[in-house]
Design a protein around this motif. Structure first.
Motif, PDB file in Angstrom:
ATOM      1  N   ILE A   1      14.502   6.308  -5.008  1.00 46.15           N
ATOM      2  CA  ILE A   1      14.831   6.231  -3.585  1.00 46.15           C
ATOM      3  C   ILE A   1      16.327   5.992  -3.432  1.00 46.15           C
ATOM      4  O   ILE A   1      16.881   5.080  -4.051  1.00 46.15           O
ATOM      5  N   ASP A   2      16.967   6.809  -2.612  1.00 40.28           N
ATOM      6  CA  ASP A   2      18.388   6.637  -2.309  1.00 40.28           C
ATOM      7  C   ASP A   2      18.596   5.725  -1.101  1.00 40.28           C
ATOM      8  O   ASP A   2      19.549   4.963  -1.043  1.00 40.28           O
ATOM      9  N   LYS A   3      17.688   5.824  -0.127  1.00 37.32           N
ATOM     10  CA  LYS A   3      17.836   5.060   1.109  1.00 37.32           C
ATOM     11  C   LYS A   3      16.477   4.474   1.499  1.00 37.32           C
ATOM     12  O   LYS A   3      15.513   5.204   1.709  1.00 37.32           O
ATOM     13  N   VAL A   4      16.407   3.132   1.575  1.00 35.99           N
ATOM     14  CA  VAL A   4      15.173   2.460   2.009  1.00 35.99           C
ATOM     15  C   VAL A   4      15.125   2.489   3.530  1.00 35.99           C
ATOM     16  O   VAL A   4      16.069   2.075   4.204  1.00 35.99           O
TER      17      VAL A   4
ATOM     18  N   ASP B   1       8.505  -0.374  -0.422  1.00 39.98           N
ATOM     19  CA  ASP B   1       9.554   0.321   0.321  1.00 39.98           C
ATOM     20  C   ASP B   1       9.134   1.751   0.589  1.00 39.98           C
ATOM     21  O   ASP B   1       8.641   2.443  -0.305  1.00 39.98           O
ATOM     22  N   LEU B   2       9.349   2.191   1.815  1.00 40.72           N
ATOM     23  CA  LEU B   2       9.308   3.610   2.151  1.00 40.72           C
ATOM     24  C   LEU B   2      10.761   4.039   2.192  1.00 40.72           C
ATOM     25  O   LEU B   2      11.573   3.427   2.890  1.00 40.72           O
ATOM     26  N   GLY B   3      11.082   5.039   1.421  1.00 36.59           N
ATOM     27  CA  GLY B   3      12.469   5.471   1.369  1.00 36.59           C
ATOM     28  C   GLY B   3      12.586   6.972   1.289  1.00 36.59           C
ATOM     29  O   GLY B   3      11.587   7.707   1.330  1.00 36.59           O
ATOM     30  N   GLN B   4      13.830   7.394   1.169  1.00 34.78           N
ATOM     31  CA  GLN B   4      14.115   8.820   1.195  1.00 34.78           C
ATOM     32  C   GLN B   4      15.144   9.164   0.136  1.00 34.78           C
ATOM     33  O   GLN B   4      16.087   8.403  -0.114  1.00 34.78           O
ATOM     34  N   THR B   5      14.942  10.303  -0.489  1.00 38.92           N
ATOM     35  CA  THR B   5      15.909  10.928  -1.379  1.00 38.92           C
ATOM     36  C   THR B   5      15.982  12.387  -0.947  1.00 38.92           C
ATOM     37  O   THR B   5      14.961  13.081  -0.982  1.00 38.92           O
ATOM     38  N   ALA B   6      17.150  12.785  -0.491  1.00 38.93           N
ATOM     39  CA  ALA B   6      17.323  14.119   0.099  1.00 38.93           C
ATOM     40  C   ALA B   6      16.286  14.272   1.209  1.00 38.93           C
ATOM     41  O   ALA B   6      16.225  13.428   2.102  1.00 38.93           O
ATOM     42  N   ASN B   7      15.430  15.285   1.161  1.00 35.09           N
ATOM     43  CA  ASN B   7      14.413  15.483   2.198  1.00 35.09           C
ATOM     44  C   ASN B   7      13.054  14.911   1.809  1.00 35.09           C
ATOM     45  O   ASN B   7      12.083  15.094   2.544  1.00 35.09           O
ATOM     46  N   ALA B   8      12.962  14.261   0.666  1.00 33.78           N
ATOM     47  CA  ALA B   8      11.684  13.733   0.178  1.00 33.78           C
ATOM     48  C   ALA B   8      11.509  12.262   0.589  1.00 33.78           C
ATOM     49  O   ALA B   8      12.440  11.468   0.495  1.00 33.78           O
ATOM     50  N   TYR B   9      10.303  11.921   1.035  1.00 33.42           N
ATOM     51  CA  TYR B   9       9.944  10.538   1.344  1.00 33.42           C
ATOM     52  C   TYR B   9       9.168   9.992   0.156  1.00 33.42           C
ATOM     53  O   TYR B   9       8.271  10.656  -0.379  1.00 33.42           O
ATOM     54  N   LEU B  10       9.518   8.776  -0.258  1.00 34.89           N
ATOM     55  CA  LEU B  10       8.942   8.173  -1.457  1.00 34.89           C
ATOM     56  C   LEU B  10       8.594   6.712  -1.211  1.00 34.89           C
ATOM     57  O   LEU B  10       9.113   6.083  -0.285  1.00 34.89           O
ATOM     58  N   LEU B  11       7.745   6.185  -2.074  1.00 33.35           N
ATOM     59  CA  LEU B  11       7.424   4.761  -2.077  1.00 33.35           C
ATOM     60  C   LEU B  11       7.913   4.146  -3.381  1.00 33.35           C
ATOM     61  O   LEU B  11       8.013   4.821  -4.404  1.00 33.35           O
ATOM     62  N   GLN B  12       8.189   2.842  -3.334  1.00 36.98           N
ATOM     63  CA  GLN B  12       8.452   2.053  -4.533  1.00 36.98           C
ATOM     64  C   GLN B  12       7.939   0.649  -4.272  1.00 36.98           C
ATOM     65  O   GLN B  12       7.763   0.255  -3.115  1.00 36.98           O
TER      66      GLN B  12
ATOM     67  N   SER C   1      -3.075  -0.304  -9.034  1.00 38.13           N
ATOM     68  CA  SER C   1      -2.039  -0.070 -10.042  1.00 38.13           C
ATOM     69  C   SER C   1      -2.306   1.219 -10.792  1.00 38.13           C
ATOM     70  O   SER C   1      -1.383   1.999 -11.059  1.00 38.13           O
ATOM     71  N   LYS C   2      -3.568   1.461 -11.117  1.00 37.18           N
ATOM     72  CA  LYS C   2      -3.924   2.702 -11.812  1.00 37.18           C
ATOM     73  C   LYS C   2      -3.618   3.918 -10.940  1.00 37.18           C
ATOM     74  O   LYS C   2      -3.116   4.934 -11.429  1.00 37.18           O
ATOM     75  N   ALA C   3      -3.925   3.825  -9.658  1.00 34.26           N
ATOM     76  CA  ALA C   3      -3.733   4.964  -8.752  1.00 34.26           C
ATOM     77  C   ALA C   3      -2.260   5.298  -8.544  1.00 34.26           C
ATOM     78  O   ALA C   3      -1.917   6.454  -8.321  1.00 34.26           O
ATOM     79  N   THR C   4      -1.400   4.288  -8.615  1.00 26.16           N
ATOM     80  CA  THR C   4       0.019   4.522  -8.359  1.00 26.16           C
ATOM     81  C   THR C   4       0.828   4.739  -9.635  1.00 26.16           C
ATOM     82  O   THR C   4       1.962   5.197  -9.565  1.00 26.16           O
ATOM     83  N   ARG C   5       0.243   4.414 -10.791  1.00 28.84           N
ATOM     84  CA  ARG C   5       0.973   4.508 -12.061  1.00 28.84           C
ATOM     85  C   ARG C   5       1.487   5.922 -12.281  1.00 28.84           C
ATOM     86  O   ARG C   5       0.744   6.896 -12.218  1.00 28.84           O
ATOM     87  N   GLY C   6       2.797   6.020 -12.522  1.00 29.64           N
ATOM     88  CA  GLY C   6       3.417   7.322 -12.745  1.00 29.64           C
ATOM     89  C   GLY C   6       3.774   8.060 -11.467  1.00 29.64           C
ATOM     90  O   GLY C   6       4.428   9.090 -11.514  1.00 29.64           O
ATOM     91  N   ASN C   7       3.335   7.532 -10.326  1.00 31.55           N
ATOM     92  CA  ASN C   7       3.609   8.181  -9.044  1.00 31.55           C
ATOM     93  C   ASN C   7       4.731   7.516  -8.266  1.00 31.55           C
ATOM     94  O   ASN C   7       5.398   8.182  -7.475  1.00 31.55           O
ATOM     95  N   ILE C   8       4.880   6.195  -8.439  1.00 32.31           N
ATOM     96  CA  ILE C   8       5.948   5.469  -7.754  1.00 32.31           C
ATOM     97  C   ILE C   8       6.575   4.481  -8.733  1.00 32.31           C
ATOM     98  O   ILE C   8       5.934   4.060  -9.703  1.00 32.31           O
ATOM     99  N   ASP C   9       7.820   4.119  -8.479  1.00 29.22           N
ATOM    100  CA  ASP C   9       8.477   3.097  -9.288  1.00 29.22           C
ATOM    101  C   ASP C   9       7.904   1.743  -8.931  1.00 29.22           C
ATOM    102  O   ASP C   9       7.782   1.397  -7.745  1.00 29.22           O
ATOM    103  N   VAL C  10       7.541   0.960  -9.959  1.00 29.41           N
ATOM    104  CA  VAL C  10       7.014  -0.382  -9.768  1.00 29.41           C
ATOM    105  C   VAL C  10       7.771  -1.316 -10.708  1.00 29.41           C
ATOM    106  O   VAL C  10       7.863  -1.059 -11.903  1.00 29.41           O
TER     107      VAL C  10
END
Length: 150
Positions: free
Chosen positions: A4-7, A94-105, A134-143
């Motif tokens: 994420i670049d911007k939270v 955190d809900l954040g953004q990198t370029a046009n992508a929305y991401l969680l961490q 934790s299993k559902a998010t593993r590898g999908n978001i930074d923790v």
């Protein structure tokens, strides 16, 4: 995995193991919620100091923290570790953004007072391995995990 670049917004929760059966309103307009385990009428977890109108990130953090802290109890039991009464987990999503992508961490502060750091880390890691969220998010978001023993 993208960083994420911007939270944009952060949802925060504080969850403790509890055996009381009360739901109460906290101070500063926050709401304390007590959660139960499926199949049990007894309160299992306290989801404290949430905003009166929580964000999706806060609700996700609350659900994840309730599941995770239950896994902490199970992991401690499997590892034959006795937990103190004031075990807790703080999760920030955190809900954040990198370029046009929305991401969680996510960031976890796992408090396991009275244990050595090594034992506390073993319990926290084992709980992360068994928690369905934790299993559902593993590898999908930074923790990130921070294990505290005092």
């Amino acid at each position: 995995m993208s960083k994420i670049d911007k939270v944009l917004v952060t949802g925060k929760t504080h969850t403790t193991l509890s055996s009381s059966g009360n739901t109460s309103r906290g101070h500063n307009g926050n709401l304390d919620i007590e959660l139960s385990t499926p199949g049990s009428a007894k309160t299992a977890h306290v989801f404290a100091a949430t905003q009166p109108h929580p964000t999706a990130e806060q609700l996700f953090a609350g659900a994840w923290s309730a599941c995770y802290i239950a896994a902490v109890g199970l992991a401690a039991k499997e590892l034959k570790v006795t937990l103190a009464a004031d075990v807790s987990v703080d999760i920030e999503i955190d809900l954040g953004q990198t370029a046009n992508a929305y991401l969680l961490q996510a960031r976890f502060d796992v408090r396991l007072p009275g244990l050595s750091h090594e034992v506390a880390c073993a319990v926290a890691h084992a709980a992360d391995q068994m928690c369905p969220y934790s299993k559902a998010t593993r590898g999908n978001i930074d923790v990130a995990f921070n294990v505290l023993t005092s």
